[in-house]
Write a protein that holds these residues in place. Structure first.
Motif, short mmCIF file in Angstrom:
data_model
loop_
_atom_site.label_atom_id
_atom_site.label_comp_id
_atom_site.label_asym_id
_atom_site.label_seq_id
_atom_site.Cartn_x
_atom_site.Cartn_y
_atom_site.Cartn_z
N HIS A 214 46.62 48.32 38.22
CA HIS A 214 47.95 48.90 38.00
C HIS A 214 48.88 48.58 39.18
O HIS A 214 50.04 48.23 38.99
CB HIS A 214 47.82 50.41 37.80
N GLU A 215 48.29 48.69 40.38
CA GLU A 215 49.07 48.39 41.59
C GLU A 215 49.55 46.93 41.57
O GLU A 215 50.69 46.63 41.90
CB GLU A 215 48.19 48.63 42.82
N ALA A 216 48.66 46.04 41.11
CA ALA A 216 49.02 44.62 41.04
C ALA A 216 50.02 44.37 39.91
O ALA A 216 50.97 43.61 40.08
CB ALA A 216 47.76 43.78 40.82
N PHE A 217 49.81 45.05 38.76
CA PHE A 217 50.73 44.88 37.62
C PHE A 217 52.17 45.22 38.03
O PHE A 217 53.12 44.57 37.61
CB PHE A 217 50.37 45.83 36.46
N LEU B 163 44.49 42.14 46.85
CA LEU B 163 45.64 42.40 45.97
C LEU B 163 46.41 41.11 45.63
O LEU B 163 46.77 40.87 44.47
CB LEU B 163 46.57 43.42 46.63
N ARG C 268 47.02 39.49 41.91
CA ARG C 268 48.32 39.16 41.32
C ARG C 268 48.31 37.73 40.76
O ARG C 268 48.78 37.48 39.66
CB ARG C 268 49.43 39.27 42.37
N ILE D 37 46.34 37.68 37.64
CA ILE D 37 47.08 38.31 36.54
C ILE D 37 48.09 37.32 35.97
O ILE D 37 48.21 37.18 34.75
CB ILE D 37 47.80 39.60 37.04
N PHE E 83 54.21 43.65 27.87
CA PHE E 83 53.66 43.89 29.22
C PHE E 83 54.72 43.58 30.28
O PHE E 83 54.92 44.36 31.22
CB PHE E 83 52.42 43.00 29.43
#
Lengths: 191, 186
Positions: free
Chosen positions: A47-50, B122, B126, B129, B144
């Motif tokens: 969620h933090e990355a999203f 992190l 990213r 993702i 999204f």
């Protein structure tokens, strides 16, 4: 909450989108379920990355290039109606020429005569209307000055006490009329 | 009247500087959305220009009762749909069940799979993702992006896409789980 929550609820919880009741139940469940705590920790990182994906780097001259592509605003005011009128006149003349077979110079001469006739007839009429209007204005101003003079004579004859009394009575009557009208209206609403 | 509505009113009176301020305010969110939807930087910039021009030409139809950002992204979303339709690219209906080849998309927790995110830093998460995002169906990707890149509320996304709020929430969740599964597989 005895059964494990849905993964969707974990995301909604992290986004603060879960209802108060569901949030309490989820927190209570997390306290006694290590697997769900693990799942939540994993989703929390995701969620933090999203929510911190990098923004697109826009070239500094992008806004100017957009502005250069915008259509020019239409000239406001008189130009558009003027052009439209001229275009209608030309189309009308051409149409007349095509339907009647008359030459364009004949059409123009006819239009010129017609316009001249209209002006010749309407000008005396406009002059008469102006004269009558002027006369009416004069009569009205005379009437107003007579009324003012009459009021002055009347106020002098009854003295300042009399003027005060009449003004007081006027205010009282106005208030009574307003009060009466409101009462009538409220009675109307009740019925 | 919001700041955006005031700028729109000024732009409608012929103040081009006011529209330039709108462009400067929305250029980054709009291109962030478009670049992830198209996967191409230049295409995103071209589309963004076309969308701003379209918005300028339709400013009269904007109602100050609505949010300008929602209105602008509705134009953007429809612009993309038109583009894909013209190019006859396959689109995924939001009403059809999704089969992404990795089994059903309604996992319950606790998930037996090991932690996906905690294997990476992190910054790497990213990057993964972004890569995973390119591979999920565009209809899910769009919801999204609107939620997490553009930070629209679920209600605003429902308005932009003319969908029920519940459907939007569920599809955003499915998009996240698709991304998670692809990250786990990579």
């Amino acid at each position: 909450m005895t059964t494990c929550p849905r993964a969707e609820d974990l995301y909604l919880y992290l986004e603060g989108e879960l209802g108060a009741h569901e949030t309490r139940a989820l927190k209570a469940h997390l306290e006694r379920c290590p697997a769900c705590r693990e799942a939540l920790a994993d989703r929390r990182l995701l969620h933090e990355a999203f929510t911190s994906l990098p923004p697109f780097e826009v070239p500094p001259d992008f806004a100017l290039s957009v502005m250069a592509r915008l259509p020019e605003p239409a000239e406001a005011g008189w130009l558009a109606p003027l052009v439209a009128s001229a275009a209608s006149l030309v189309v009308g003349l051409l149409g007349f020429h095509l339907f009647t077979g008359a030459s364009l110079s004949d059409v123009l001469v006819a239009v010129n005569r017609f316009v001249g006739l209209v002006i010749a007839r309407s000008l005396p009429l406009a002059a008469k209307a102006f004269k009558v209007g002027n006369l009416l204005l004069k009569v009205a101003s005379d009437l107003v000055s007579i009324a003012i003079a009459g009021l002055e004579v009347f106020s002098r004859s009854i003295g300042p006490q009399g003027v005060g009394l009449i003004l007081g009575l006027g205010v009282l009557l106005t208030l009574l009329a307003i009060f009466g009208a409101r009462r009538l209206l409220s009675l109307g609403e009740k019925t | 009247m919001t700041d955006d509505s005031k700028l729109v009113a000024r732009a409608l009176e012929g103040d081009r500087k006011a529209f330039e301020m709108i462009v400067r305010k929305y250029e980054q969110p709009l291109t962030s959305y478009l670049s992830r939807m198209t996967g191409e930087r230049e295409a995103a910039l071209d589309f963004a220009q076309e969308i701003f021009v379209k918005a300028y030409c339709s400013l009269k139809s904007f109602r100050p009762a609505y949010k300008f950002s929602t209105w602008l992204f509705k134009i953007a979303s429809n612009h993309l749909i038109d583009h894909w339709r013209k190019r006859r690219l396959p689109t995924v209906s939001l009403d059809q069940p999704i089969d992404d080849g990795d089994g059903p998309l309604m996992p319950q927790v606790p998930d037996p799979a090991p932690s996906v995110a905690r294997r990476f830093e992190l910054a790497e998460i990213r990057q993964r993702i972004e890569r995973a995002l390119e591979s999920i169906p565009e209809a899910f990707r769009e919801l999204f992006i609107l939620r997490h890149v553009n930070d629209f509320s679920y209600e605003e996304i429902a308005d932009i896409k003319s969908l029920p709020v519940g459907t939007v929430k569920n599809r955003v969740f499915q998009a996240k789980e698709m991304i998670r599964k692809r990250m786990a597989g990579s």
